[in-house]
Motif scaffolding. Structure first.
Motif, PDB file in Angstrom:
ATOM      1  N   LYS A 553     -28.085  23.632 -18.571  1.00 19.35           N
ATOM      2  CA  LYS A 553     -26.675  23.873 -18.285  1.00 19.35           C
ATOM      3  C   LYS A 553     -25.965  22.703 -17.612  1.00 19.35           C
ATOM      4  CE  LYS A 553     -26.028  27.892 -20.028  1.00 19.35           C
ATOM      5  NZ  LYS A 553     -25.052  28.059 -21.121  1.00 19.35           N
ATOM      6  N   VAL A 554     -26.696  21.698 -17.153  1.00 22.69           N
ATOM      7  CA  VAL A 554     -26.052  20.550 -16.522  1.00 22.69           C
ATOM      8  C   VAL A 554     -26.543  19.280 -17.201  1.00 22.69           C
ATOM      9  CG1 VAL A 554     -25.717  21.681 -14.298  1.00 22.69           C
ATOM     10  CG2 VAL A 554     -27.833  20.417 -14.724  1.00 22.69           C
ATOM     11  N   GLY A 555     -25.757  18.232 -17.092  1.00 20.77           N
ATOM     12  CA  GLY A 555     -26.137  16.976 -17.698  1.00 20.77           C
ATOM     13  C   GLY A 555     -27.367  16.368 -17.042  1.00 20.77           C
ATOM     14  N   PRO A 556     -28.060  15.468 -17.737  1.00 19.61           N
ATOM     15  CA  PRO A 556     -29.233  14.821 -17.149  1.00 19.61           C
ATOM     16  C   PRO A 556     -28.884  14.119 -15.846  1.00 19.61           C
ATOM     17  CG  PRO A 556     -29.122  14.388 -19.500  1.00 19.61           C
ATOM     18  CD  PRO A 556     -27.822  15.052 -19.120  1.00 19.61           C
ATOM     19  N   VAL A 557     -29.818  14.093 -14.921  1.00 21.02           N
ATOM     20  CA  VAL A 557     -29.585  13.527 -13.608  1.00 21.02           C
ATOM     21  C   VAL A 557     -29.393  12.016 -13.679  1.00 21.02           C
ATOM     22  CG1 VAL A 557     -32.029  13.160 -13.027  1.00 21.02           C
ATOM     23  CG2 VAL A 557     -30.380  13.651 -11.208  1.00 21.02           C
ATOM     24  N   ALA A 558     -29.843  11.408 -14.777  1.00 21.77           N
ATOM     25  CA  ALA A 558     -29.684   9.960 -14.957  1.00 21.77           C
ATOM     26  C   ALA A 558     -29.722   9.649 -16.444  1.00 21.77           C
ATOM     27  CB  ALA A 558     -30.784   9.199 -14.226  1.00 21.77           C
ATOM     28  N   PRO A 559     -29.056   8.566 -16.880  1.00 19.73           N
ATOM     29  CA  PRO A 559     -29.119   8.176 -18.295  1.00 19.73           C
ATOM     30  C   PRO A 559     -30.519   7.669 -18.632  1.00 19.73           C
ATOM     31  CG  PRO A 559     -27.995   6.494 -17.001  1.00 19.73           C
ATOM     32  CD  PRO A 559     -28.193   7.656 -16.081  1.00 19.73           C
ATOM     33  N   GLY A 560     -30.886   7.795 -19.888  1.00 12.61           N
ATOM     34  CA  GLY A 560     -32.166   7.253 -20.326  1.00 12.61           C
ATOM     35  C   GLY A 560     -33.335   8.202 -20.236  1.00 12.61           C
ATOM     36  N   LEU A 561     -33.145   9.375 -19.623  1.00 13.77           N
ATOM     37  CA  LEU A 561     -34.232  10.343 -19.575  1.00 13.77           C
ATOM     38  C   LEU A 561     -34.492  10.916 -20.968  1.00 13.77           C
ATOM     39  CD1 LEU A 561     -33.589  12.428 -16.326  1.00 13.77           C
ATOM     40  CD2 LEU A 561     -35.522  10.912 -16.785  1.00 13.77           C
ATOM     41  N   LEU A 562     -35.746  11.152 -21.277  1.00 13.98           N
ATOM     42  CA  LEU A 562     -36.113  11.767 -22.545  1.00 13.98           C
ATOM     43  C   LEU A 562     -36.644  13.168 -22.299  1.00 13.98           C
ATOM     44  CD1 LEU A 562     -38.004   8.842 -24.360  1.00 13.98           C
ATOM     45  CD2 LEU A 562     -35.590   9.476 -24.544  1.00 13.98           C
ATOM     46  N   SER A 563     -36.479  14.025 -23.297  1.00 12.39           N
ATOM     47  CA  SER A 563     -37.058  15.367 -23.216  1.00 12.39           C
ATOM     48  C   SER A 563     -38.563  15.287 -23.446  1.00 12.39           C
ATOM     49  CB  SER A 563     -36.429  16.270 -24.269  1.00 12.39           C
ATOM     50  OG  SER A 563     -36.871  15.889 -25.568  1.00 12.39           O
ATOM     51  N   GLU A 564     -39.251  16.371 -23.108  1.00  9.33           N
ATOM     52  CA  GLU A 564     -40.687  16.419 -23.380  1.00  9.33           C
ATOM     53  C   GLU A 564     -40.965  16.268 -24.863  1.00  9.33           C
ATOM     54  OE1 GLU A 564     -42.601  19.172 -19.859  1.00  9.33           O
ATOM     55  OE2 GLU A 564     -41.702  20.205 -21.576  1.00  9.33           O
ATOM     56  N   VAL A 565     -40.147  16.910 -25.705  1.00  8.62           N
ATOM     57  CA  VAL A 565     -40.340  16.795 -27.150  1.00  8.62           C
ATOM     58  C   VAL A 565     -40.178  15.348 -27.593  1.00  8.62           C
ATOM     59  CG1 VAL A 565     -39.344  17.391 -29.399  1.00  8.62           C
ATOM     60  CG2 VAL A 565     -39.720  19.175 -27.682  1.00  8.62           C
ATOM     61  N   SER A 566     -39.157  14.661 -27.079  1.00  5.13           N
ATOM     62  CA  SER A 566     -38.948  13.262 -27.452  1.00  5.13           C
ATOM     63  C   SER A 566     -40.128  12.397 -27.030  1.00  5.13           C
ATOM     64  CB  SER A 566     -37.661  12.729 -26.815  1.00  5.13           C
ATOM     65  OG  SER A 566     -36.525  13.309 -27.397  1.00  5.13           O
ATOM     66  N   ILE A 567     -40.599  12.596 -25.800  1.00  7.68           N
ATOM     67  CA  ILE A 567     -41.713  11.785 -25.307  1.00  7.68           C
ATOM     68  C   ILE A 567     -42.951  12.004 -26.164  1.00  7.68           C
ATOM     69  CG2 ILE A 567     -43.294  11.467 -23.368  1.00  7.68           C
ATOM     70  CD1 ILE A 567     -40.922  12.080 -21.510  1.00  7.68           C
ATOM     71  N   VAL A 568     -43.261  13.253 -26.460  1.00  9.07           N
ATOM     72  CA  VAL A 568     -44.479  13.547 -27.219  1.00  9.07           C
ATOM     73  C   VAL A 568     -44.371  13.023 -28.648  1.00  9.07           C
ATOM     74  CG1 VAL A 568     -45.908  15.387 -28.163  1.00  9.07           C
ATOM     75  CG2 VAL A 568     -45.097  15.518 -25.804  1.00  9.07           C
ATOM     76  N   THR A 569     -43.246  13.258 -29.313  1.00 11.71           N
ATOM     77  CA  THR A 569     -43.127  12.807 -30.701  1.00 11.71           C
ATOM     78  C   THR A 569     -43.098  11.295 -30.800  1.00 11.71           C
ATOM     79  OG1 THR A 569     -40.722  13.124 -30.577  1.00 11.71           O
ATOM     80  CG2 THR A 569     -42.019  14.918 -31.511  1.00 11.71           C
TER      81      THR A 569
END
Length: 772
Positions: A553-569
């Motif tokens: 519901k809120v924007g990422p705390v900082a730019p450049g963070l990746l989701s778990e799905v992004s990191i794993v894939t």
């Protein structure tokens, strides 16, 4: 066991945590106005009023995000505030705008981080950039995502065999991330998939799987309000899943009686002041437990057998009026063998094992016989014993005798303590997934995944210690902090060549690392996840098999963070892309781009998830099929539920020793320490305590408030020590003591595991107290 000087001493050195600044008598009620204050004041202070309102009013709602702190199910009719005190703390902890700045890594070498407490580490803020510790260095250094994935690909690609790597998973991981993670690991070539379930409810899965064919709860949320009797064993809902107290209150209002079985009196099971009702805010609240059985540690199986014996005796005294004969004949096996076994049960042995009286056991048995619909619910107070699996089998025995499985208001109710640990297992996070699941993976993706069973959590630490596992990748969690035998575990991790942590905040596993280490920061569950196809959502499974969507519901705390799905894939593409012939047939990029693609694969691989994308978009999601619950069909070898014979083996405790259990404080979630207080138990300002019955203190010649060293005694001759603990006179069961997890993990040998499940035995640890 010996008190002579051992050959080896393992301890944590001087205590990292301060002793309490104050101790008070434990409280006899939970929540009320203090629950509101302790939830909202830290949230507003840490996040601001607007962010707090936006997040907390979205938490556990159908268009919001799922609480990351427990797997308690949601009611169909949800109140505006569907969160508890500890859920609010979990949101505050994750959604804080405080971040770890780049200069932090230069100011705090690994040698400094290792001296810090879990509480301090967690308070430093969100991780927002990948960092790398090179071999021979004492510092993490920021690196780019490309560099980080390149390091992982190079090191994993250089292993002699994929089995030299192990891939841990935390229960906060979403279904989508869990599915792609296990797919990557198996495409890489190993089934080394330990997870946090190995350390908590593995015993439940083993026991229920063997007896009824499904290792999950046989109830729904609504069953609590339909029950006549609820037996709560080895569980502290007031601190570990406080929203359960509302369900228990509703059950009481519908006429249910509640029995609490626990060595410790827990405030939430005595009286609940519901902060969303006038009676809870201004009145006395609701008395919950009608009977409190203060059981000796390790005595639960003896109690259950004694109650089952009394049920059988009641049937013999009034044939045809107690047992559910039709159900037993048509749906179960093993009744005659169980009855013959229990006929020889020694009452004196039962009383010695439980610390209870025959009258107390009679009362519970009478309640059970009188009740038409019974739920037995339990947590880690049962699952972390050496005899945890047979103990839970005895729960099944008791329920089956009167047909209390597969009908409204009745059933087996293990309460999972982590948000999606059950969903992760459904998605394939298990070192022993059945061949049918692996065959479906092969057919769906054109793979040939390995079939040999992999390593669990304890097995992974053992393999790191002897050099068989050289790389550890962790999708969330804090394996170093959570696993038993702290000193041995940390030494094992330090022997690895590479550790990789995918995390939101710092913990002990970022300080105790391999020769080379990476931290990969990830989005939290509260944050909006945008991918190439647009805004994404994920899904989770709660403790009663309901699957529902979760949206940040809120924007990422900082730019450049990746989701778990992004990191794993992306990790999969980098690692598998280094192989001859490229990354293989799996379209990792498509799954990162649109999570619907993941769910389409899940629908074709995971039983019960057919039509996943359509069903998860229904209001409230969907419930996975469950034969014992839905139709009293049991997917066992013979199609019947199994009543089992289990040999009683009480825990022996030599004179002058105590049986210790590890516990969590109220201001704690797993290894995450929010504050150094335990409000309901009267502990303030510190965690270095050991709770002991006053009569035991008198026998040991120790005074309330003295400082002791706690020595764990095990047959391997190693003297494991937790130093500098303040003794607190506390109304625990006679002969029993308690100390906080994870600090007391140092006392639990790595080799001490539950039969069958291999869960670390963190309950009924034989200890001696010596003046510091």
């Amino acid at each position: 066991m010996t008190t002579q000087q051992p050959e080896e001493v393992r301890d944590d050195g001087e205590p990292q945590e301060p002793q309490p600044t104050a101790t008070r008598p434990p409280k006899d009620w939970a929540a009320g106005v203090p629950g509101i204050v302790h939830a909202l004041v830290p949230a507003v202070r840490g996040m601001g009023a607007g962010r707090t309102a936006k997040l907390l009013l979205s938490m556990n709602h159908k268009d919001g995000f799922d609480c990351m702190s427990c797997a308690w199910p949601d009611p169909d009719r949800r109140k505006p505030a569907e969160f508890c005190e500890n859920g609010a703390k979990a949101v505050t902890w994750e959604a804080t705008p405080l971040v770890v700045e780049p200069e932090f890594w230069a100011e705090h070498p690994l040698s400094d981080l290792r001296t810090r407490t879990e509480h301090w580490l967690g308070q430093q803020g969100r991780l927002v950039e990948p960092v790398h510790k090179a071999a021979g260095s004492d510092h993490y250094v920021p690196v780019s995502w490309e560099e980080a994935f390149g390091i992982v690909a190079d090191r994993l690609g250089g292993l002699a065999t994929p089995d030299e790597a192990s891939f841990y998973t935390s229960g906060r991981t979403s279904n989508e991330a869990a599915f792609v993670y296990q797919l990557f690991v198996r495409a890489f070539g190993t089934n080394n998939l330990p997870d946090c379930s190995n350390m908590c409810h593995e015993s439940t899965g083993a026991a229920l799987g063997e007896t009824i064919g499904v290792g999950k709860a046989t109830i729904t949320y609504d069953d609590f309000a339909l029950a006549d009797l609820i037996v709560i064993m080895g569980q502290n809902p007031g601190s570990n899943h406080p929203r359960m107290l509302t369900a228990l209150e509703e059950a009481k209002q519908h006429g249910a009686s509640i029995v609490a079985v626990n060595p410790l009196p827990e405030a939430g099971l005595k009286r609940y002041k519901n902060p969303q009702t006038v009676r809870g805010l201004a009145g006395r609240g609701t008395e919950l437990a009608d009977q409190f059985l203060q059981i000796r540690l390790g005595g639960d199986m003896a109690l259950l057998q004694a109650v089952s014996k009394r049920v059988l005796e009641a049937e013999a005294a009034a044939p045809g009026t107690v047992l559910d004969h039709a159900f037993l004949a048509e749906r179960t096996s093993g009744l005659e063998e169980l009855a013959a076994h229990l006929a020889d049960l020694d009452e004196a042995a039962v009383l010695a094992a439980t610390g209870l009286t025959s009258r107390e056991i009679d009362e519970l048995a009478d309640r059970y016989v009188r009740a038409d619909n019974v739920i037995v619910t339990w947590a880690m107070g049962l699952t972390q014993h050496a005899k945890a699996v047979p103990t839970i089998k005895e729960i099944v025995n008791l329920l089956l005798l009167r047909g209390n499985i597969g009908r409204p208001g009745a059933g087996a109710s293990p309460i999972r303590g982590h948000s999606n640990v059950q969903g992760d297992r459904t998605m394939g996070i298990w070192e022993q997934m059945p061949d049918g699941f692996l065959d479906a993976l092969d057919a769906e993706f054109g793979l040939q995944v390995p079939r040999a069973h992999g390593l669990d959590a304890v097995g992974t630490v053992e393999a790191m210690a002897d050099g068989r596992v050289k790389a550890l990748v962790a999708l969330g969690g804090n394996l170093v902090g959570a696993i038993s035998d702290t000193v041995a575990a940390e030494a094992a991790v330090a022997r690895t060549d590479l550790t990789v942590q995918i995390s939101t905040k710092l913990n002990r596993s970022h300080a105790v690392v391999g020769r080379e280490a990476l931290i990969l920061p990830t989005l939290g569950r509260t944050e909006i996840d945008r991918q190439a196809s647009g805004e994404q959502f994920v899904s989770v499974e709660d403790t009663v098999c309901a699957v529902h969507a979760s949206r940040g519901k809120v924007g990422p705390v900082a730019p450049g963070l990746l989701s778990e799905v992004s990191i794993v894939t992306r990790m999969a593409r980098a690692v598998l892309g280094r192989r001859p012939g490229g990354p293989g047939p799996v379209d990792w990029a498509a799954m990162e781009r649109d999570y619907d693609a993941i769910r389409e694969h899940v629908a074709r691989v995971v039983p019960g998830c057919e039509g996943y994308n359509a069903k998860i978009r229904r209001e409230g999601g969907f419930r996975l099929p469950h034969g014992p619950r839905d139709s009293r069909t049991f997917p066992t070898d013979d199609g019947r539920a199994h009543l089992t014979v289990n040999e009683l083996a009480p825990v022996e405790c030599p004179p002058g020793r105590l049986l210790l259990q590890t516990i969590r404080s109220h201001d704690q979630f797993n290894t995450t320490i929010y504050r150094r207080d335990d409000r309901y138990r009267g502990i303030k300002g510190g965690r270095a305590v050991v709770l002991v019955n006053p009569d035991d203190l008198a026998e040991l010649g120790l005074a309330d408030g003295v400082t002791v060293d706690v020595h764990g005694e095990y047959h391997d001759g190693v003297d494991r020590v937790l130093r500098g603990q303040r003794v607190v006179a506390y109304p625990t069961a006679r002969g029993c003591a308690a100390a906080y997890f994870p600090e007391a993990n140092v006392l639990v040998p790595l080799g001490a595991t539950a039969e069958t499940s291999r869960t670390p035995v963190s309950k009924a640890v034989v200890v001696r107290l010596e003046p510091a």
